[in-house]
Design a protein around this motif. Structure first.
Motif, mmCIF file in Angstrom:
data_model
loop_
_atom_site.group_PDB
_atom_site.id
_atom_site.type_symbol
_atom_site.label_atom_id
_atom_site.label_comp_id
_atom_site.label_asym_id
_atom_site.label_seq_id
_atom_site.Cartn_x
_atom_site.Cartn_y
_atom_site.Cartn_z
ATOM 1 N N SER A 173 0.626 -1.247 0.066
ATOM 2 C CA SER A 173 0.153 0.060 -0.161
ATOM 3 C C SER A 173 0.765 1.269 0.004
ATOM 4 N N ASN A 174 0.524 2.169 -0.785
ATOM 5 C CA ASN A 174 0.761 3.598 -0.580
ATOM 6 C C ASN A 174 -0.518 4.380 0.091
ATOM 7 N N PRO A 175 -0.356 4.632 1.315
ATOM 8 C CA PRO A 175 0.902 5.214 2.146
ATOM 9 C C PRO A 175 1.344 4.353 3.071
ATOM 10 N N THR A 176 0.611 3.212 3.507
ATOM 11 C CA THR A 176 0.993 2.599 4.731
ATOM 12 C C THR A 176 2.132 1.473 4.742
ATOM 13 N N GLY A 177 2.250 0.917 3.323
ATOM 14 C CA GLY A 177 3.173 -0.076 3.151
ATOM 15 C C GLY A 177 2.705 -1.570 3.711
ATOM 16 N N ALA A 178 1.465 -1.401 3.952
ATOM 17 C CA ALA A 178 0.662 -2.934 4.328
ATOM 18 C C ALA A 178 0.501 -3.732 3.249
ATOM 19 N N VAL A 179 0.791 -5.059 3.526
ATOM 20 C CA VAL A 179 0.636 -6.133 2.391
ATOM 21 C C VAL A 179 -0.258 -7.013 3.093
ATOM 22 N N VAL A 180 -1.356 -7.353 2.076
ATOM 23 C CA VAL A 180 -2.278 -8.203 2.364
ATOM 24 C C VAL A 180 -1.750 -9.756 2.354
ATOM 25 N N PRO A 181 -2.073 -10.400 3.309
ATOM 26 C CA PRO A 181 -1.422 -11.808 3.279
ATOM 27 C C PRO A 181 -2.313 -12.862 2.378
ATOM 28 N N GLU A 182 -1.374 -13.616 1.705
ATOM 29 C CA GLU A 182 -2.142 -14.453 0.592
ATOM 30 C C GLU A 182 -3.574 -15.142 1.122
ATOM 31 N N GLU A 183 -3.401 -15.701 2.293
ATOM 32 C CA GLU A 183 -4.730 -16.415 2.735
ATOM 33 C C GLU A 183 -6.003 -15.564 2.737
ATOM 34 N N GLU A 184 -5.478 -14.183 3.398
ATOM 35 C CA GLU A 184 -6.499 -13.199 3.475
ATOM 36 C C GLU A 184 -6.925 -12.742 2.138
ATOM 37 N N LEU A 185 -6.184 -12.587 1.032
ATOM 38 C CA LEU A 185 -6.614 -12.260 -0.019
ATOM 39 C C LEU A 185 -7.492 -13.157 -0.836
ATOM 40 N N LYS A 186 -7.064 -14.567 -0.468
ATOM 41 C CA LYS A 186 -8.131 -15.518 -1.088
ATOM 42 C C LYS A 186 -9.424 -15.423 -0.691
ATOM 43 N N LYS A 187 -9.797 -14.949 0.693
ATOM 44 C CA LYS A 187 -11.005 -14.801 1.079
ATOM 45 C C LYS A 187 -11.488 -13.689 0.435
ATOM 46 N N ILE A 188 -10.825 -12.523 0.462
ATOM 47 C CA ILE A 188 -11.226 -11.185 -0.232
ATOM 48 C C ILE A 188 -11.623 -11.531 -1.772
ATOM 49 N N VAL A 189 -10.966 -12.276 -2.421
ATOM 50 C CA VAL A 189 -10.949 -12.824 -3.777
ATOM 51 C C VAL A 189 -12.405 -13.407 -4.096
ATOM 52 N N GLU A 190 -12.474 -14.485 -3.285
ATOM 53 C CA GLU A 190 -13.477 -15.416 -3.169
ATOM 54 C C GLU A 190 -14.894 -14.550 -2.936
ATOM 55 N N MET A 191 -15.039 -13.631 -1.988
ATOM 56 C CA MET A 191 -16.059 -12.769 -1.574
ATOM 57 C C MET A 191 -16.532 -11.809 -2.877
ATOM 58 N N CYS A 192 -15.482 -11.381 -3.642
ATOM 59 C CA CYS A 192 -15.712 -10.489 -5.004
ATOM 60 C C CYS A 192 -16.336 -11.382 -5.861
ATOM 61 N N VAL A 193 -15.597 -12.705 -6.051
ATOM 62 C CA VAL A 193 -16.172 -13.675 -7.258
ATOM 63 C C VAL A 193 -17.799 -13.908 -6.979
ATOM 64 N N GLU A 194 -18.143 -14.090 -5.793
ATOM 65 C CA GLU A 194 -19.336 -14.591 -5.256
ATOM 66 C C GLU A 194 -20.273 -13.531 -5.312
ATOM 67 N N LYS A 195 -20.111 -12.152 -5.082
ATOM 68 C CA LYS A 195 -20.942 -11.112 -5.223
ATOM 69 C C LYS A 195 -20.762 -10.443 -6.691
ATOM 70 N N GLY A 196 -19.819 -10.749 -7.518
ATOM 71 C CA GLY A 196 -19.875 -10.118 -8.744
ATOM 72 C C GLY A 196 -19.139 -8.830 -8.925
ATOM 73 N N ILE A 197 -18.375 -8.577 -7.753
ATOM 74 C CA ILE A 197 -17.561 -7.188 -7.754
ATOM 75 C C ILE A 197 -16.238 -7.495 -8.458
ATOM 76 N N PHE A 198 -15.916 -6.262 -9.382
ATOM 77 C CA PHE A 198 -14.675 -6.163 -9.762
ATOM 78 C C PHE A 198 -13.588 -5.877 -8.960
ATOM 79 N N ILE A 199 -12.234 -6.261 -9.509
ATOM 80 C CA ILE A 199 -11.179 -6.082 -8.477
ATOM 81 C C ILE A 199 -10.283 -5.213 -9.356
ATOM 82 N N VAL A 200 -9.794 -3.911 -8.746
ATOM 83 C CA VAL A 200 -8.766 -3.360 -9.729
ATOM 84 C C VAL A 200 -7.730 -3.414 -8.884
ATOM 85 N N SER A 201 -6.503 -4.042 -9.174
ATOM 86 C CA SER A 201 -5.563 -4.257 -8.343
ATOM 87 C C SER A 201 -4.299 -3.642 -8.780
#
Length: 393
Positions: A173-201
């Protein structure tokens, strides 16, 4: 005669404003330490410069296809396959005038009036402005310092509505430098797929992840994820080519064609000879060594900045896992002056050190410090901050 409602809210980028102010003060002979710049202090490597100059000499200075030269899109297709584990054909990649333009083109292609965009906060300064310019409504997903400013699927759930169109991800992240861990990223992506939400990465800082951790692209996690994800990156940070303005978006072909068409009706194409410089950045055998050296240097600087900031009484700071920014909490001092903007002005005047106020990123009371400067400059600058803050105690 009046301006359009579309631009009535727009503000200039505070990071660029601050850089201009620092340069102005330095031109007047003021000894000022600048922590504002969001760009590496390394020069663009010579092998990139040489390729660009050779392209100019060879007359490669005319219009290119609106999606960019085929050789660069082929090289990016290979890069994304090898480094990010995503299969994109050259026809699914569009070269843009920097990642900032890639983001804007995606928002323009997808958003209708009133569409809601989930935006983790703190956020990069241009996200909300671009979203609103394209008719969208930024919905701020507030992240907690106590949780390292890391986005989770649980964070997102309360903010999702029937109007939610997309999620903007920026990890590191800009500005925090935070990184989403892979396991959490998987949960986020699965939620977006399920609900039909685009991801801009926004993956502009993918090369700069520390402590032995690895970068993961959302589009690599599943076939379904690839279908809803717009993978955005640039040569600006990884190869220290900020002024070259070469970025790209990779996405399913039905969207890439539209984005390329918008490109053709706005800027025509990214600068031709700059694209050849970018091509060399991907191909040259020296490139990996250059990027590795930058990453190791930034990691040392991060460690130093974090240690020094921890020594200042009254502030708290999360150790960033990526990018080249650190985002300390100075609320105890900004509250005394009324705002973080006034605190930043005080630090410039009293300490001769410049940071960006956290309010520019949606986080009042914090400041963003870019450690794209030498270790001696980091020591000097943070010491000046400490001395200036002591006078407020």
């Amino acid at each position: 005669m009046s301006l359009s409602k579309r631009v009535s809210h727009i503000k200039p980028a505070p990071t660029l404003q601050l850089s201009a102010k620092i340069n102005e003060l330095k031109a007047k002979g003021v000894d000022i330490v600048g922590f504002g710049a969001g760009e590496p202090d390394f020069d663009t490597p010579d092998f990139v410069k040489s390729a660009c100059m050779q392209a100019i000499k060879e007359g490669k200075t005319k219009y290119t296809p609106s999606a960019g030269i085929l050789e660069l899109r082929e090289a990016l297709s290979e890069k994304l396959r090898k480094e990010n584990s995503i299969e994109y054909s050259p026809s699914e990649i569009v070269i843009t005038a920097g990642a900032k333009m890639a983001l804007y083109l995606v928002f323009l292609a997808l958003l209708d009036e009133g569409d809601e965009v989930l935006l983790p906060s703190p956020y990069w300064v241009s996200y909300p402005e671009q979203i609103m310019l394209c008719g969208g409504l930024p919905v701020l997903v507030h992240l907690r310092e106590e949780e390292g400013f890391v986005l989770t699927a649980e964070n997102l759930k309360p903010y999702i509505t029937e109007k939610t169109k997309m999620l903007v991800l920026n990890s590191p992240s800009n500005p925090t430098g935070a990184v989403v861990p892979e396991e959490e990223l998987k949960k986020i992506v699965e939620m977006c797929v399920e609900k039909g939400i685009f991801i801009v990465s926004d993956e502009c800082y993918e090369a700069f992840i520390y402590d032995g951790k690895k970068f993961v692209s959302p589009a690599s996690l599943s076939k379904e994820a690839r279908e809803i994800t717009f993978t955005i990156n640039a040569f600006s940070k990884t190869f220290s080519m900020t002024g070259w303005r070469v970025g790209y978006v990779a996405c399913p072909q039905r969207y890439a064609k539209v984005i390329a068409d918008i490109n053709s009706q706005t800027i025509s194409n990214a600068t031709s000879f700059a694209q050849y410089g970018a091509l060399q950045a991907l191909k040259d055998p020296q490139a990996k060594t250059f990027v590795k050296h930058m990453k190791e240097t930034f990691e040392r600087r991060r460690n130093l900045a974090y240690e020094l900031l921890q020594e200042i009484p009254g502030i708290s700071v999360v150790k960033p896992e990526g990018a080249f920014y650190i985002f300390p909490n100075l609320k105890i001092y900004s509250n005394k002056l009324g705002s973080d903007l006034k605190l930043v002005e005080y630090l410039i005047e009293e300490g001769k050190v410049a940071c960006v106020p956290g309010s520019a990123f949606g986080a009042e009371g914090y400041v963003r410090i870019s450690y794209c400067v030498s270790e001696d400059t980091i020591r000097e600058g943070i010491n000046r901050i400490k001395t200036a803050l002591e006078k407020l105690s």
